[in-house]
Design an enzyme around this catalytic site. Structure first.
Site, PDB file in Angstrom:
ATOM      1  N   LEU A  24      86.335 -53.835  -2.846  1.00  0.00           N
ATOM      2  CA  LEU A  24      85.763 -52.549  -3.280  1.00  0.00           C
ATOM      3  C   LEU A  24      86.819 -51.681  -3.953  1.00  0.00           C
ATOM      4  CD1 LEU A  24      83.584 -51.631  -0.156  1.00  0.00           C
ATOM      5  CD2 LEU A  24      82.744 -52.162  -2.451  1.00  0.00           C
ATOM      6  N   GLY A  27      94.279 -49.388  -2.618  1.00  0.00           N
ATOM      7  CA  GLY A  27      95.106 -48.178  -2.608  1.00  0.00           C
ATOM      8  C   GLY A  27      96.559 -48.569  -2.468  1.00  0.00           C
ATOM      9  N   LYS A  28      97.423 -47.578  -2.223  1.00  0.00           N
ATOM     10  CA  LYS A  28      98.848 -47.843  -2.097  1.00  0.00           C
ATOM     11  C   LYS A  28      99.109 -48.803  -0.943  1.00  0.00           C
ATOM     12  CE  LYS A  28     100.687 -43.741  -3.176  1.00  0.00           C
ATOM     13  NZ  LYS A  28     100.409 -42.651  -2.327  1.00  0.00           N
ATOM     14  N   PHE A  29      98.387 -48.597   0.164  1.00  0.00           N
ATOM     15  CA  PHE A  29      98.656 -49.393   1.362  1.00  0.00           C
ATOM     16  C   PHE A  29      97.467 -50.222   1.838  1.00  0.00           C
ATOM     17  CE2 PHE A  29     101.479 -45.719   1.451  1.00  0.00           C
ATOM     18  CZ  PHE A  29     102.696 -46.369   1.478  1.00  0.00           C
ATOM     19  N   ARG A  31      93.759 -52.550   1.173  1.00  0.00           N
ATOM     20  CA  ARG A  31      92.810 -53.263   0.337  1.00  0.00           C
ATOM     21  C   ARG A  31      91.470 -53.108   1.033  1.00  0.00           C
ATOM     22  NH1 ARG A  31      97.434 -54.868   0.810  1.00  0.00           N
ATOM     23  NH2 ARG A  31      98.747 -55.722  -0.823  1.00  0.00           N
ATOM     24  N   ILE A  97      80.143 -47.552   4.150  1.00  0.00           N
ATOM     25  CA  ILE A  97      80.263 -47.854   2.718  1.00  0.00           C
ATOM     26  C   ILE A  97      79.917 -46.625   1.874  1.00  0.00           C
ATOM     27  CG2 ILE A  97      79.357 -49.255   0.799  1.00  0.00           C
ATOM     28  CD1 ILE A  97      78.686 -51.415   2.786  1.00  0.00           C
ATOM     29  N   ASP A 143      94.284 -31.934   1.898  1.00  0.00           N
ATOM     30  CA  ASP A 143      94.550 -32.784   0.731  1.00  0.00           C
ATOM     31  C   ASP A 143      93.277 -33.060  -0.056  1.00  0.00           C
ATOM     32  OD1 ASP A 143      96.115 -34.231  -1.016  1.00  0.00           O
ATOM     33  OD2 ASP A 143      96.082 -36.063   0.170  1.00  0.00           O
ATOM     34  N   ASP A 161      90.227 -39.863   3.445  1.00  0.00           N
ATOM     35  CA  ASP A 161      91.659 -39.625   3.373  1.00  0.00           C
ATOM     36  C   ASP A 161      92.124 -38.438   4.204  1.00  0.00           C
ATOM     37  OD1 ASP A 161      94.098 -40.470   2.451  1.00  0.00           O
ATOM     38  OD2 ASP A 161      93.318 -40.833   0.434  1.00  0.00           O
TER      39      ASP A 161
HETATM   40  N1  ATP Z   1      84.374 -46.784   2.464  1.00  0.00           N
HETATM   41  C1  ATP Z   1      84.504 -47.184   1.206  1.00  0.00           C
HETATM   42  N2  ATP Z   1      83.435 -47.571   0.507  1.00  0.00           N
HETATM   43  C2  ATP Z   1      83.582 -47.975  -0.792  1.00  0.00           C
HETATM   44  N3  ATP Z   1      84.754 -48.012  -1.455  1.00  0.00           N
HETATM   45  C3  ATP Z   1      85.850 -47.651  -0.793  1.00  0.00           C
HETATM   46  C4  ATP Z   1      85.790 -47.211   0.559  1.00  0.00           C
HETATM   47  N4  ATP Z   1      87.042 -46.897   0.957  1.00  0.00           N
HETATM   48  C5  ATP Z   1      87.828 -47.119  -0.101  1.00  0.00           C
HETATM   49  N5  ATP Z   1      87.129 -47.571  -1.160  1.00  0.00           N
HETATM   50  C6  ATP Z   1      87.660 -47.927  -2.494  1.00  0.00           C
HETATM   51  O1  ATP Z   1      88.916 -48.542  -2.316  1.00  0.00           O
HETATM   52  C7  ATP Z   1      89.941 -47.795  -2.984  1.00  0.00           C
HETATM   53  C8  ATP Z   1      91.203 -47.826  -2.158  1.00  0.00           C
HETATM   54  O2  ATP Z   1      91.000 -47.114  -0.988  1.00  0.00           O
HETATM   55  P1  ATP Z   1      92.193 -46.731  -0.028  1.00  0.00           P
HETATM   56  O3  ATP Z   1      91.644 -45.857   1.035  1.00  0.00           O
HETATM   57  O4  ATP Z   1      92.956 -47.931   0.366  1.00  0.00           O
HETATM   58  O5  ATP Z   1      93.201 -45.997  -0.978  1.00  0.00           O
HETATM   59  P2  ATP Z   1      93.390 -44.491  -1.299  1.00  0.00           P
HETATM   60  O6  ATP Z   1      93.784 -43.787  -0.068  1.00  0.00           O
HETATM   61  O7  ATP Z   1      92.199 -44.002  -2.063  1.00  0.00           O
HETATM   62  O8  ATP Z   1      94.599 -44.611  -2.297  1.00  0.00           O
HETATM   63  P3  ATP Z   1      96.123 -44.399  -2.024  1.00  0.00           P
HETATM   64  O9  ATP Z   1      96.462 -45.234  -0.847  1.00  0.00           O
HETATM   65  O10 ATP Z   1      96.744 -44.908  -3.288  1.00  0.00           O
HETATM   66  O11 ATP Z   1      96.246 -42.927  -1.810  1.00  0.00           O
HETATM   67  C9  ATP Z   1      89.341 -46.410  -3.185  1.00  0.00           C
HETATM   68  O12 ATP Z   1      89.884 -45.782  -4.293  1.00  0.00           O
HETATM   69  C10 ATP Z   1      87.853 -46.704  -3.350  1.00  0.00           C
HETATM   70  O13 ATP Z   1      87.583 -47.008  -4.693  1.00  0.00           O
END
Ligand code: ATP
Length: 285
Positions: A24, A27-29, A31, A97, A143, A161
């Site tokens: 989906l 992010g930085k940390f 998947r 989701i 944030d 977040d």
């Molecule tokens: N619950 C979810 N449902 C659908 N997509 C999601 C969900 N959570 C995250 N994503 C997708 O996955 C991506 C990465 O999410 P993740 O939480 O790992 O990173 P982030 O916190 O947004 O980014 P970073 O770690 O760089 O600050 C998001 O940008 C979003 O597109």
């Protein structure tokens, strides 16, 4: 679901309980994948983080705070953390989701990178509602920005977040964090602050929804700081009087002068435009 061994009792989840599907996002940390609980078929989003990467980034405490805070927040506009577990090298977060992903992407893809007022008002209301719930539960988000908000399949927002969020039970805090464009004056000046920082950020967010960029954005960091301190804000001509009124009431330098989140939800511009949004949606059906 009721036949599941986890129903109504403590259950030690493990990766074997789940099937992973399409990615989906990343992010930085983390998947993030579509996932399915094998026994019930329940679909959710699984965020997987490697412990070594978290350690290398020095964000272990941030992740733990996020887990601790997010698992006790239960609100229609806050992304639910359903459960979490870990094995020797990974942490697994089972999240609800939000099928349309980051709100940021939708904002950038809109004509002029901005939302029409009815859509912006609906989103402003939902964020205010979620933040108000956080504050009642002694949590400051700190944030807020379109990148930290997700959109569901049926066009509703989910605040995500909580890595920078904080409990408000202790004294006012002085930690400096958050995105530069969204920093309130009290944080720029290194003063103490309280949960009204979220009202400031909501003002910036509403402006960005309507204009396509945050109000104090500039090429260099110093200039952004100066603009925030001087409250140097310009409203494009196309903005309605009502939207300018709401933003101005949120972007007040003295934190006590900012309107409350309840007042945001009942602000005439929010109400009128939410009605318009609902009417438009009803016509599309
Ligand atoms: N619950 C979810 N449902 C659908 N997509 C999601 C969900 N959570 C995250 N994503 C997708 O996955 C991506 C990465 O999410 P993740 O939480 O790992 O990173 P982030 O916190 O947004 O980014 P970073 O770690 O760089 O600050 C998001 O940008 C979003 O597109």
């Amino acid at each position: 679901m009721m036949k599941h061994p986890a129903y109504g009792q403590v259950y030690q989840w493990s990766p074997e309980d789940f099937e992973l599907g399409a990615p989906l996002g990343r992010g930085k940390f983390g998947r993030v994948y579509m996932a399915r609980e094998r026994m019930s078929g329940y679909m959710f989003a699984m965020k997987i983080m490697f412990k070594t990467e978290l350690q290398r980034g020095g964000v272990q405490r941030q992740v733990l705070r996020e887990i601790e805070i997010q698992s006790r927040l239960k609100h229609p506009h806050i992304l639910r953390l359903l459960t979490w577990f870990h094995d020797h090298n990974k942490i697994y977060l089972a999240l609800e989701i939000a099928a349309q992903g980051e709100l940021y992407k939708h904002l950038r893809n809109s004509p002029g990178s901005r939302f029409p007022e009815p859509r912006a008002a609906k989103y402003t209301y939902q964020v205010a509602d979620a933040l108000n719930y956080c504050h009642v539960n002694n949590v400051i988000h700190r944030d807020l920005k379109p990148e930290n908000i997700l959109l569901t399949a049926d066009d509703n927002l989910k605040l995500a977040d909580f890595g920078w969020s904080a409990h408000t039970l202790s004294n006012k805090r002085r930690t400096m964090c958050g995105t530069l464009d969204y920093l309130p004056p009290e944080m720029v000046e290194g003063n103490s602050y309280d949960d009204s920082v979220d009202q400031w950020c909501l003002g910036i967010l509403t402006y960005e929804f309507l204009v396509g960029s945050p109000p104090f954005e500039s090429n260099d960091q110093e200039m952004t700081y100066e603009k925030i301190k001087k409250l140097d804000i310009r409203f494009p001509e196309y903005l309605s009087t009502g939207s300018k009124d709401l933003i101005s009431r949120l972007l007040r330098k003295p934190s006590t002068a900012r309107i409350t989140l309840i007042q945001v939800m009942t602000h005439p511009w929010v109400r009128e435009n939410m009605r318009k949004y609902e009417a438009m949606k009803a016509m599309q059906k």
